[in-house]
Motif scaffolding. Structure first.
Motif, PDB file in Angstrom:
ATOM      1  N   ASN A 147       0.808  -1.333   0.096  1.00  0.00           N
ATOM      2  CA  ASN A 147       0.323   0.039  -0.047  1.00  0.00           C
ATOM      3  C   ASN A 147       0.842   1.363   0.244  1.00  0.00           C
ATOM      4  O   ASN A 147       1.821   2.035   0.960  1.00  0.00           O
ATOM      5  N   LEU A 148       1.120   1.919  -1.021  1.00  0.00           N
ATOM      6  CA  LEU A 148       2.207   2.936  -1.868  1.00  0.00           C
ATOM      7  C   LEU A 148       1.586   4.760  -1.038  1.00  0.00           C
ATOM      8  O   LEU A 148       1.225   4.785  -2.838  1.00  0.00           O
ATOM      9  N   THR A 149       1.468   4.829   0.042  1.00  0.00           N
ATOM     10  CA  THR A 149       0.936   6.228   0.354  1.00  0.00           C
ATOM     11  C   THR A 149       1.818   7.215   0.026  1.00  0.00           C
ATOM     12  O   THR A 149       1.299   8.222   0.059  1.00  0.00           O
ATOM     13  N   GLU A 150       2.882   7.586   0.561  1.00  0.00           N
ATOM     14  CA  GLU A 150       3.509   8.239   1.525  1.00  0.00           C
ATOM     15  C   GLU A 150       4.895   7.981   0.109  1.00  0.00           C
ATOM     16  O   GLU A 150       5.637   7.441  -0.470  1.00  0.00           O
ATOM     17  N   LYS A 151       4.992   9.823  -0.310  1.00  0.00           N
ATOM     18  CA  LYS A 151       6.124  10.227  -1.036  1.00  0.00           C
ATOM     19  C   LYS A 151       7.471  10.077  -1.149  1.00  0.00           C
ATOM     20  O   LYS A 151       8.383  10.583   0.020  1.00  0.00           O
ATOM     21  N   THR A 152       8.525   9.398  -1.516  1.00  0.00           N
ATOM     22  CA  THR A 152       9.604   8.533  -1.387  1.00  0.00           C
ATOM     23  C   THR A 152      10.233   9.957  -1.684  1.00  0.00           C
ATOM     24  O   THR A 152      10.565  10.706  -2.503  1.00  0.00           O
ATOM     25  N   TYR A 153      11.513  10.103  -0.660  1.00  0.00           N
ATOM     26  CA  TYR A 153      12.597  11.427  -0.616  1.00  0.00           C
ATOM     27  C   TYR A 153      14.009  11.335   0.221  1.00  0.00           C
ATOM     28  O   TYR A 153      14.026  11.000   1.110  1.00  0.00           O
ATOM     29  N   TRP A 154      14.895  10.822  -0.443  1.00  0.00           N
ATOM     30  CA  TRP A 154      15.932  10.109  -0.790  1.00  0.00           C
ATOM     31  C   TRP A 154      16.908  11.508  -0.406  1.00  0.00           C
ATOM     32  O   TRP A 154      16.796  12.434  -0.243  1.00  0.00           O
ATOM     33  N   LYS A 155      17.184  11.348   1.402  1.00  0.00           N
ATOM     34  CA  LYS A 155      18.133  12.461   2.154  1.00  0.00           C
ATOM     35  C   LYS A 155      19.670  12.394   2.188  1.00  0.00           C
ATOM     36  O   LYS A 155      20.327  10.898   1.703  1.00  0.00           O
ATOM     37  N   THR A 156      20.439  13.365   2.168  1.00  0.00           N
ATOM     38  CA  THR A 156      21.846  13.606   2.477  1.00  0.00           C
ATOM     39  C   THR A 156      22.053  14.434   3.599  1.00  0.00           C
ATOM     40  O   THR A 156      21.368  15.410   3.850  1.00  0.00           O
ATOM     41  N   ILE A 157      22.997  13.797   3.836  1.00  0.00           N
ATOM     42  CA  ILE A 157      24.370  14.918   5.165  1.00  0.00           C
ATOM     43  C   ILE A 157      24.027  16.175   4.482  1.00  0.00           C
ATOM     44  O   ILE A 157      24.828  16.924   3.308  1.00  0.00           O
ATOM     45  N   ASP A 158      23.262  17.091   5.789  1.00  0.00           N
ATOM     46  CA  ASP A 158      23.652  18.905   4.947  1.00  0.00           C
ATOM     47  C   ASP A 158      22.474  19.202   3.474  1.00  0.00           C
ATOM     48  O   ASP A 158      23.120  19.860   3.401  1.00  0.00           O
ATOM     49  N   ASN A 159      21.391  18.096   2.342  1.00  0.00           N
ATOM     50  CA  ASN A 159      21.049  18.224   2.073  1.00  0.00           C
ATOM     51  C   ASN A 159      21.927  18.460   0.256  1.00  0.00           C
ATOM     52  O   ASN A 159      21.529  18.700  -0.165  1.00  0.00           O
ATOM     53  N   GLU A 160      23.037  18.109   0.901  1.00  0.00           N
ATOM     54  CA  GLU A 160      24.684  18.491  -0.357  1.00  0.00           C
ATOM     55  C   GLU A 160      24.285  16.893  -1.095  1.00  0.00           C
ATOM     56  O   GLU A 160      23.289  15.886  -1.048  1.00  0.00           O
ATOM     57  N   PRO A 161      24.206  17.628  -2.704  1.00  0.00           N
ATOM     58  CA  PRO A 161      24.564  15.991  -3.629  1.00  0.00           C
ATOM     59  C   PRO A 161      24.928  15.184  -3.548  1.00  0.00           C
ATOM     60  O   PRO A 161      26.420  15.685  -2.769  1.00  0.00           O
ATOM     61  N   PHE A 162      24.570  13.974  -3.429  1.00  0.00           N
ATOM     62  CA  PHE A 162      25.533  13.050  -3.523  1.00  0.00           C
ATOM     63  C   PHE A 162      25.929  12.296  -4.327  1.00  0.00           C
ATOM     64  O   PHE A 162      25.360  11.510  -5.313  1.00  0.00           O
ATOM     65  N   HIS A 163      27.303  11.962  -4.620  1.00  0.00           N
ATOM     66  CA  HIS A 163      27.693  10.766  -5.937  1.00  0.00           C
ATOM     67  C   HIS A 163      28.862   9.891  -5.586  1.00  0.00           C
ATOM     68  O   HIS A 163      30.100  11.106  -4.885  1.00  0.00           O
ATOM     69  N   ILE A 164      28.726   8.809  -5.331  1.00  0.00           N
ATOM     70  CA  ILE A 164      29.776   7.854  -4.834  1.00  0.00           C
ATOM     71  C   ILE A 164      29.971   7.219  -6.587  1.00  0.00           C
ATOM     72  O   ILE A 164      28.972   6.466  -7.168  1.00  0.00           O
ATOM     73  N   GLU A 165      31.098   6.123  -6.023  1.00  0.00           N
ATOM     74  CA  GLU A 165      30.745   4.470  -7.035  1.00  0.00           C
ATOM     75  C   GLU A 165      31.701   3.581  -5.953  1.00  0.00           C
ATOM     76  O   GLU A 165      32.421   4.016  -5.200  1.00  0.00           O
ATOM     77  N   GLY A 166      31.748   2.556  -6.653  1.00  0.00           N
ATOM     78  CA  GLY A 166      31.917   1.097  -5.242  1.00  0.00           C
ATOM     79  C   GLY A 166      31.699  -0.401  -5.251  1.00  0.00           C
ATOM     80  O   GLY A 166      30.560  -0.181  -6.500  1.00  0.00           O
ATOM     81  N   ARG A 167      32.058  -0.920  -4.962  1.00  0.00           N
ATOM     82  CA  ARG A 167      31.395  -1.957  -4.667  1.00  0.00           C
ATOM     83  C   ARG A 167      30.363  -2.021  -4.254  1.00  0.00           C
ATOM     84  O   ARG A 167      30.695  -2.329  -2.996  1.00  0.00           O
ATOM     85  N   LEU A 168      29.494  -2.495  -3.764  1.00  0.00           N
ATOM     86  CA  LEU A 168      28.328  -2.796  -2.941  1.00  0.00           C
ATOM     87  C   LEU A 168      28.567  -3.870  -1.740  1.00  0.00           C
ATOM     88  O   LEU A 168      28.739  -5.483  -2.299  1.00  0.00           O
ATOM     89  N   LEU A 169      28.378  -3.786  -1.224  1.00  0.00           N
ATOM     90  CA  LEU A 169      28.415  -4.275   0.451  1.00  0.00           C
ATOM     91  C   LEU A 169      27.368  -4.103   1.037  1.00  0.00           C
ATOM     92  O   LEU A 169      27.254  -3.194   1.003  1.00  0.00           O
ATOM     93  N   GLY A 170      26.142  -5.144   1.618  1.00  0.00           N
ATOM     94  CA  GLY A 170      25.394  -4.617   2.873  1.00  0.00           C
ATOM     95  C   GLY A 170      24.328  -5.946   3.160  1.00  0.00           C
ATOM     96  O   GLY A 170      24.705  -6.918   2.505  1.00  0.00           O
ATOM     97  N   GLY A 171      23.141  -5.322   3.730  1.00  0.00           N
ATOM     98  CA  GLY A 171      22.261  -6.048   4.126  1.00  0.00           C
ATOM     99  C   GLY A 171      21.318  -5.448   4.726  1.00  0.00           C
ATOM    100  O   GLY A 171      21.898  -4.179   5.668  1.00  0.00           O
ATOM    101  N   CYS A 172      20.642  -6.069   6.067  1.00  0.00           N
ATOM    102  CA  CYS A 172      19.741  -6.015   7.278  1.00  0.00           C
ATOM    103  C   CYS A 172      20.911  -5.832   8.591  1.00  0.00           C
ATOM    104  O   CYS A 172      22.290  -6.639   8.994  1.00  0.00           O
ATOM    105  N   ILE A 173      21.401  -4.312   8.869  1.00  0.00           N
ATOM    106  CA  ILE A 173      22.633  -4.651   9.717  1.00  0.00           C
ATOM    107  C   ILE A 173      22.415  -5.290  11.336  1.00  0.00           C
ATOM    108  O   ILE A 173      23.621  -5.856  11.870  1.00  0.00           O
ATOM    109  N   ASP A 174      21.263  -5.350  11.174  1.00  0.00           N
ATOM    110  CA  ASP A 174      20.842  -6.342  12.545  1.00  0.00           C
ATOM    111  C   ASP A 174      21.638  -7.586  12.584  1.00  0.00           C
ATOM    112  O   ASP A 174      21.856  -7.989  13.815  1.00  0.00           O
ATOM    113  N   VAL A 175      21.276  -8.457  11.243  1.00  0.00           N
ATOM    114  CA  VAL A 175      22.130  -9.439  11.045  1.00  0.00           C
ATOM    115  C   VAL A 175      23.011  -9.655  10.617  1.00  0.00           C
ATOM    116  O   VAL A 175      24.543 -10.453  11.094  1.00  0.00           O
TER     117      VAL A 175
END
Length: 338
Positions: free
Chosen positions: A183-211
């Motif tokens: 049920n998609l109802t809320e406007k998506t808005y990606w954020k950055t520190i200090d609202n500065e434009p964000f541009h990075i490159e690299g190899r992806l790694l990640g997941g759920c930090i809890d586990v």
């Protein structure tokens, strides 16, 4: 060098539950998901663990590992998509036959990210962090979720681009799913520190930090060796989503990752949307992000399409990514670079 599995629109999907299975009261939604995949032209092979759930797991650790080993080694199955995540996948790692893992996609998120990250780090095999099977049971998928297919169908050396969603789901409503489940109802808005434009490159790694934090110090969480052996010490972009941690627990986890060397060579971090970021004594989630950005001297983006507040982008562990965030919108460009 990273290895990428091959995926086609008539692939055989293996359904197994290395974490939680589906109890009898919810068998209907698993059946719906399987039938939806069959309608789309996929063959589906379902294991026993997908249909059982007792004491926070689908079955014993040995039984779960045995079924996963069988599917990952099978010549018949091309992709494995568990029903969903859970709590205790880490129990099976010592029984997984990593030396016999074949080159096939595994797709999922939440607790499944323990297995995804462990396989990428130990084998240099790309894995897919994205939707789970039961969330593909709808009449159709939203544009963000639907990208799991073209992403997995991307060939070695090819590039695939995904955009931030238009809307996200604020709360789960399992009893009244929409035609696309969410049920998609809320406007998506990606954020950055200090609202500065964000541009990075690299190899992806990640997941759920809890586990995934629990891989630190184990044979399955050696990020330094992975960087040296498989990506020749290229920069790493971490994407992390928080399921249940309050702000101080999240902060402790990030510091632990830093002290373990997981952020060495890190060019930036993406944090998924979360409804778990509860402040502790005035320490907010924005404080957490600002602290880690300052310590590591890297850019941070947050509230991205990743994790338990859907929809979510399909991130490929091991892929080379270029990521941009500006004016609330994000672009994820992934290249299946060996």
């Amino acid at each position: 060098m990273i290895t990428y599995p091959v995926f086609t629109n008539d692939s055989t999907i293996g359904v197994t539950a290395p974490s939680s299975g589906v109890g009898e009261d919810l068998h209907n939604i698993l059946n719906q998901a399987i039938k939806r995949m069959q309608t789309k032209g996929f063959n589906v092979v379902s294991g026993d663990t997908a249909w059982t759930q007792i004491k926070a797991k689908s079955a014993s650790a040995i039984q779960r590992a045995k079924e996963f080993n069988s599917m990952i080694q099978s010549d018949e199955i091309e992709v494995i998509i568990p029903p969903w995540g859970g709590e205790l996948l880490i129990e099976i790692l010592e029984y997984v036959e990593f030396d016999k893992v074949q080159n096939k996609w595994i797709l999922g998120y939440s607790d499944l990210s323990v297995l995804l990250l462990a396989i990428t780090l130990t084998k240099g095999l790309a894995t897919a962090h994205g939707t789970n099977l039961v969330d593909l049971r709808g009449e159709y998928s939203d544009e963000t979720t639907a990208m799991w297919e073209p992403v997995l169908a991307t060939n070695r050396d090819e590039t695939i681009v995904q955009k931030s969603s238009q809307l996200y789901q604020k709360e789960w409503s399992h009893n009244s799913p929409s035609p696309c489940v969410f049920n998609l109802t809320e406007k998506t808005y990606w954020k950055t520190i200090d609202n500065e434009p964000f541009h990075i490159e690299g190899r992806l790694l990640g997941g759920c930090i809890d586990v995934i934090r629990h891989l630190i110090g184990t044979p399955f969480g050696d990020v330094r060796t992975f960087r040296d052996k498989y990506i020749t010490n290229e920069p790493v972009v971490w994407y992390l989503e928080n399921c249940e941690l309050n702000t101080t627990d999240l902060r402790r986890s990030l510091v632990q990752m830093k002290l373990a060397g997981w952020f060495e060579g890190c060019s930036g971090i993406l944090f998924g949307r979360s409804d778990a970021n509860v402040p502790v004594s005035g320490y907010t989630i924005e404080d957490v992000y600002a602290d880690i950005a300052r310590e590591l001297q890297i850019p941070i983006a947050y509230d991205i399409d990743c994790g338990h507040v859907p929809p979510q982008i399909t991130f490929i562990n091991g892929a080379y990514a270029e990521l941009r965030v500006e004016d609330g919108e994000g672009t994820v460009k992934q290249t299946f670079k060996p």
